[in-house]
Enzyme design. Sequence first.
Site, PDB file in Angstrom:
ATOM      1  N   GLU A  43       0.823  -1.206   0.000  1.00 56.95           N
ATOM      2  CA  GLU A  43       0.000   0.000   0.000  1.00 56.95           C
ATOM      3  C   GLU A  43       0.860   1.261   0.000  1.00 56.95           C
ATOM      4  OE1 GLU A  43      -2.081  -2.924   2.908  1.00 56.95           O
ATOM      5  OE2 GLU A  43      -0.071  -2.587   2.067  1.00 56.95           O
ATOM      6  N   ALA A 145      10.471 -36.114  -7.548  1.00 50.13           N
ATOM      7  CA  ALA A 145      10.799 -36.245  -8.971  1.00 50.13           C
ATOM      8  C   ALA A 145      10.887 -37.734  -9.284  1.00 50.13           C
ATOM      9  CB  ALA A 145      12.120 -35.552  -9.294  1.00 50.13           C
ATOM     10  N   ALA A 153      15.133 -43.534  -8.034  1.00 53.64           N
ATOM     11  CA  ALA A 153      16.559 -43.855  -8.069  1.00 53.64           C
ATOM     12  C   ALA A 153      16.732 -45.295  -8.528  1.00 53.64           C
ATOM     13  CB  ALA A 153      17.196 -43.668  -6.693  1.00 53.64           C
ATOM     14  N   SER A 159      20.770 -41.444  -8.678  1.00 53.84           N
ATOM     15  CA  SER A 159      19.499 -40.776  -8.969  1.00 53.84           C
ATOM     16  C   SER A 159      19.645 -39.426  -9.655  1.00 53.84           C
ATOM     17  CB  SER A 159      18.724 -40.573  -7.662  1.00 53.84           C
ATOM     18  OG  SER A 159      19.442 -39.723  -6.783  1.00 53.84           O
ATOM     19  N   ASP A 191      24.182 -38.300  -0.416  1.00 56.53           N
ATOM     20  CA  ASP A 191      24.308 -37.419  -1.580  1.00 56.53           C
ATOM     21  C   ASP A 191      25.102 -36.149  -1.307  1.00 56.53           C
ATOM     22  OD1 ASP A 191      22.691 -39.258  -2.861  1.00 56.53           O
ATOM     23  OD2 ASP A 191      20.845 -38.123  -2.507  1.00 56.53           O
TER      24      ASP A 191
END
Length: 318
Positions: A43, A145, A153, A159, A191
């Site tokens: 605003e 995914a 994987a 993966s 990982d």
Amino acid sequence: MRRALELAASVRASTSPNPWVGCVIEPGGFVGATRPPGGDHAEIVALAAAGDRAAGATMVVTLEPCAHHGRTPPCVDAIIAARISRVVVGIEDPDPLVSGKGIARLREAGIDVDVGVLSSDVRAQLAPYLKQRTTGRPWVVLKLAATLDGRTAAPDGSSEWITGPEARADAHRLRAESDAVIVGAGTVRADDPALTVRDAPGDDPLRVVLGAIPKDARVRPALELSGDLGDVLDELGRRGVVQAMVEGGAGVAGDFHRAGLVDRYVLYLAPALFGGDDAKPLLAGAGAPTIHDLWRGRIASVARVGDDLRLEVEPVAR
């Protein structure tokens, strides 16, 4: 209001823990969007653009203007001082510091106030903020995914790059919109992810690891938490986390899913097949024992991202 929604969307990754808000002043089409914490609210930005032309004009804003002193002065004071004649509000702000007080102040000052314009669209856009302000817990996004056969994987654990670069960049956008990213300690050990924002504009989220991690892990500095997942979310809410993104591994994903703690599932689906039953699944752990116990949600959106698909699924109340 649709223009105000667009403005709010443009600052989605930069305003948290404040809400991402858009504002338009007509006539004139003067616009504003919430700036990063400590900066002006939408605003105030729009009023600065309008200057003296705000007198007698209509302000359209996605969320109720604030009426309290926070990092910045109350927006309602500036609106009243600018002699705005009408304010159109998408939804009331559930924050206890606001919660109708801004609307009441404006009406007391003789300003016409309409509430509820495109309210369902505004609620959808501000869903993470609304949940955190009403429950104390962050909005939980589970990012997954997978290949077309639902695998994440290979049997040997490899993966990398199931999805293409466009989908990975989109996932980084989602990470940039999140205040925290959550992974299990097993994923860190296997990982060694950095969990930073690299392929999209925005700041790195708070990195949260469930369990103990090596001292030299790339994810450091990170917050190490353990115990009940509900307690974990309560702690993150106390730290001002509005949206938390769960990135894995499959065990952590399965735990959040089975606990009913996921508000939005985002699945990137690649046009690829492992072609067997020995690759790693999306969710580890026990699944539905019978077809009658199958979890069902509602597909909120489907979009093509490069060669991949992004599906957004939300739980359905039973």
